[in-house]
Design an enzyme around this catalytic site. Structure first.
Site, PDB file in Angstrom:
ATOM      1  N   LYS A 148      12.553  -1.266 -13.954  1.00 47.47           N
ATOM      2  CA  LYS A 148      12.795  -0.010 -13.248  1.00 47.47           C
ATOM      3  C   LYS A 148      14.062  -0.016 -12.344  1.00 47.47           C
ATOM      4  O   LYS A 148      14.550   1.376 -11.842  1.00 47.47           O
ATOM      5  CB  LYS A 148      11.403   0.037 -12.212  1.00 47.47           C
TER       6      LYS A 148
ATOM      7  N   ALA B  79       6.181  -0.690  -7.147  1.00 45.73           N
ATOM      8  CA  ALA B  79       4.933   0.352  -6.993  1.00 45.73           C
ATOM      9  C   ALA B  79       4.445   0.534  -5.680  1.00 45.73           C
ATOM     10  O   ALA B  79       4.494   1.848  -5.251  1.00 45.73           O
ATOM     11  CB  ALA B  79       3.649  -0.224  -7.829  1.00 45.73           C
TER      12      ALA B  79
HETATM   13  P1  NAP Z   1       6.038  -5.843  -8.391  1.00 44.09           P
HETATM   14  O1  NAP Z   1       7.482  -5.355  -8.218  1.00 44.09           O
HETATM   15  O2  NAP Z   1       6.135  -7.271  -8.936  1.00 44.09           O
HETATM   16  O3  NAP Z   1       5.617  -6.036  -7.054  1.00 44.09           O
HETATM   17  C1  NAP Z   1       4.529  -6.790  -6.668  1.00 44.09           C
HETATM   18  C2  NAP Z   1       4.374  -7.379  -5.211  1.00 44.09           C
HETATM   19  O4  NAP Z   1       3.304  -8.156  -4.849  1.00 44.09           O
HETATM   20  C3  NAP Z   1       5.848  -8.341  -5.416  1.00 44.09           C
HETATM   21  O5  NAP Z   1       6.429  -8.179  -4.070  1.00 44.09           O
HETATM   22  C4  NAP Z   1       4.796  -9.638  -4.991  1.00 44.09           C
HETATM   23  O6  NAP Z   1       5.405 -10.831  -4.508  1.00 44.09           O
HETATM   24  C5  NAP Z   1       3.696  -9.222  -4.498  1.00 44.09           C
HETATM   25  N1  NAP Z   1       2.520 -10.072  -4.241  1.00 44.09           N
HETATM   26  C6  NAP Z   1       2.060 -11.153  -5.419  1.00 44.09           C
HETATM   27  N2  NAP Z   1       1.026 -11.717  -4.960  1.00 44.09           N
HETATM   28  C7  NAP Z   1       0.673 -11.104  -3.956  1.00 44.09           C
HETATM   29  C8  NAP Z   1      -0.509 -11.546  -2.661  1.00 44.09           C
HETATM   30  N3  NAP Z   1      -1.304 -12.487  -3.022  1.00 44.09           N
HETATM   31  N4  NAP Z   1      -0.381 -10.788  -1.324  1.00 44.09           N
HETATM   32  C9  NAP Z   1       0.672 -10.070  -1.014  1.00 44.09           C
HETATM   33  N5  NAP Z   1       1.629  -9.546  -2.046  1.00 44.09           N
HETATM   34  C10 NAP Z   1       1.438 -10.090  -3.341  1.00 44.09           C
HETATM   35  O7  NAP Z   1       5.160  -5.120  -9.196  1.00 44.09           O
HETATM   36  P2  NAP Z   1       4.924  -3.579  -9.247  1.00 44.09           P
HETATM   37  O8  NAP Z   1       5.791  -2.818 -10.383  1.00 44.09           O
HETATM   38  O9  NAP Z   1       5.015  -2.934  -7.795  1.00 44.09           O
HETATM   39  O10 NAP Z   1       3.317  -3.447  -9.895  1.00 44.09           O
HETATM   40  C11 NAP Z   1       2.266  -4.025  -9.142  1.00 44.09           C
HETATM   41  C12 NAP Z   1       1.077  -3.518  -9.747  1.00 44.09           C
HETATM   42  O11 NAP Z   1       0.787  -2.152  -9.876  1.00 44.09           O
HETATM   43  C13 NAP Z   1       0.825  -4.052 -11.153  1.00 44.09           C
HETATM   44  O12 NAP Z   1      -0.289  -4.650 -11.256  1.00 44.09           O
HETATM   45  C14 NAP Z   1       1.133  -2.974 -11.804  1.00 44.09           C
HETATM   46  O13 NAP Z   1       0.493  -2.867 -13.241  1.00 44.09           O
HETATM   47  C15 NAP Z   1       0.563  -1.816 -11.224  1.00 44.09           C
HETATM   48  N6  NAP Z   1       1.167  -0.465 -11.312  1.00 44.09           N
HETATM   49  C16 NAP Z   1       0.289   0.484 -11.866  1.00 44.09           C
HETATM   50  C17 NAP Z   1       0.750   1.903 -12.043  1.00 44.09           C
HETATM   51  C18 NAP Z   1      -0.480   2.768 -12.549  1.00 44.09           C
HETATM   52  O14 NAP Z   1       0.171   3.963 -13.148  1.00 44.09           O
HETATM   53  N7  NAP Z   1      -1.535   2.551 -12.396  1.00 44.09           N
HETATM   54  C19 NAP Z   1       1.861   2.058 -11.965  1.00 44.09           C
HETATM   55  C20 NAP Z   1       2.981   1.060 -11.624  1.00 44.09           C
HETATM   56  C21 NAP Z   1       2.457  -0.129 -11.256  1.00 44.09           C
HETATM   57  P3  NAP Z   1       6.306 -11.910  -5.303  1.00 44.09           P
HETATM   58  O15 NAP Z   1       7.254 -11.319  -6.307  1.00 44.09           O
HETATM   59  O16 NAP Z   1       6.597 -12.873  -4.327  1.00 44.09           O
HETATM   60  O17 NAP Z   1       5.244 -12.623  -6.282  1.00 44.09           O
END
Ligand code: NAP
Length: 283
Positions: A70, A135
């Protein structure tokens, strides 16, 4: 008369094979009798640039973009929308006259589901977000457009929390943004909305990030995860009498907006929703 060539759309990411996007977009193409197909493109990082360069030649007219690309696609685009620029990430590419245009429909999709289906108006509300990744950036920027009172954010990576909070403070005035040091510090006892924007909850072995004492009846708990449809967080929230939603509605509406950007046609939302719900039952 020449037969019009089938237009190709798709999703790039790594991995992508479990995506539900083909099901909803192909259902929409079919019902509108558009000669097009939505495909999955699982790309290795070293192939990203050459793949993007090849889009016009390969008759690819639009793409969705997911983890881990992204942000990585940004240098290869000819222009990006102001919203994608503010979010700092692109989840939709439109190929127009061989130029690549970037958009972000994630925040828009989240907000539309929140406002239209869940009837939650962010204005004046207190909001807690777990996660400060891609996200969370999309969700927090979109929520900020609707003037909430407070947005508190917690991520295990403190630098990411601080970066996002400082970015939001720079761009939105009259909203209080807080960087929390722990989930407890998010103060969900006084919040109206709690968003899980981490992947924690996707695996059976994942813990529930929030203790039950932080749940209450006036809280809407929105987990961006849609597979499983009911995470441990959602189950606990329900037990404690809170309203809940998984991320399927966000997935639907981000796809609806991408479809509109690509085709310029009114989107058959009902058909796309049915296709998604049908696919969820088969998971
Ligand atoms: P991302 O960029 O990897 O961000 C996730 C963040 O959460 C990272 O900064 C991560 O830190 C942090 N994290 C992990 N474990 C944690 C904890 N225990 N407590 C607090 N923070 C924590 O992923 P993303 O793209 O934002 O996606 C996040 C979620 O949203 C995913 O499950 C994705 O499938 C979902 N999503 C859904 C949609 C939809 O249309 N429904 C759209 C987009 C995303 P680290 O990197 O240090 O682990």
């Amino acid at each position: 008369m020449t037969l019009q060539e089938k237009k190709i759309y798709g999703l790039i990411g790594y991995p992508v094979k479990h995506s539900l996007s083909p099901v909803m977009h192909n259902a929409a193409f079919q019902v509108l009798k558009i000669n097009a197909e939505y495909k999955l493109f699982e790309l290795k990082p070293q192939d990203l640039e050459s793949f993007l360069e090849s889009l016009p030649k390969e008759n690819i007219h639009g793409l969705n973009v997911t983890i881990p690309y992204k942000e990585k696609v940004l240098p290869f685009l000819d222009n990006i929308s102001s919203e994608a620029e503010l979010i700092g990430a692109v989840n939709t590419i439109r190929v127009s006259h061989s130029k690549l245009e970037g958009f972000n429909t994630d925040g828009d999709g989240f907000l539309r589901h929140l406002k239209e289906d869940l009837r939650f108006d962010p204005a004046g509300k207190i909001i807690a977000i777990i996660g400060a990744g891609g996200a969370a950036r999309a969700v927090s920027v979109s929520l900020s457009n609707y003037k909430p009172k407070i947005i508190a954010i917690y991520d295990v990576d403190k630098t990411k929390t601080l970066d996002l909070v400082s970015h939001l403070k720079d761009n939105f005035k009259n909203i209080e943004f807080k960087a929390a040091d722990s989930i407890e510090e998010l103060n969900t006892q006084i919040s109206d909305l709690l968003v899980n924007a981490t992947p924690i909850g996707m695996k059976e072995s994942d813990p529930c990030l929030v203790n039950k004492k932080f749940m209450h009846k006036n809280l809407l708990v929105y987990d961006l995860i849609y597979n499983p449809g009911e995470t441990k967080l959602i189950k606990l929230a329900k037990q404690m009498g809170a309203r809940t939603s998984n991320g399927l509605g966000m997935l639907l509406y981000q796809g609806v907006r991408s479809f509109e950007l690509w085709t310029g046609r009114p989107t058959p939302i009902k058909i796309m929703r049915q296709a998604l719900e049908g696919a969820m039952k088969k998971l």
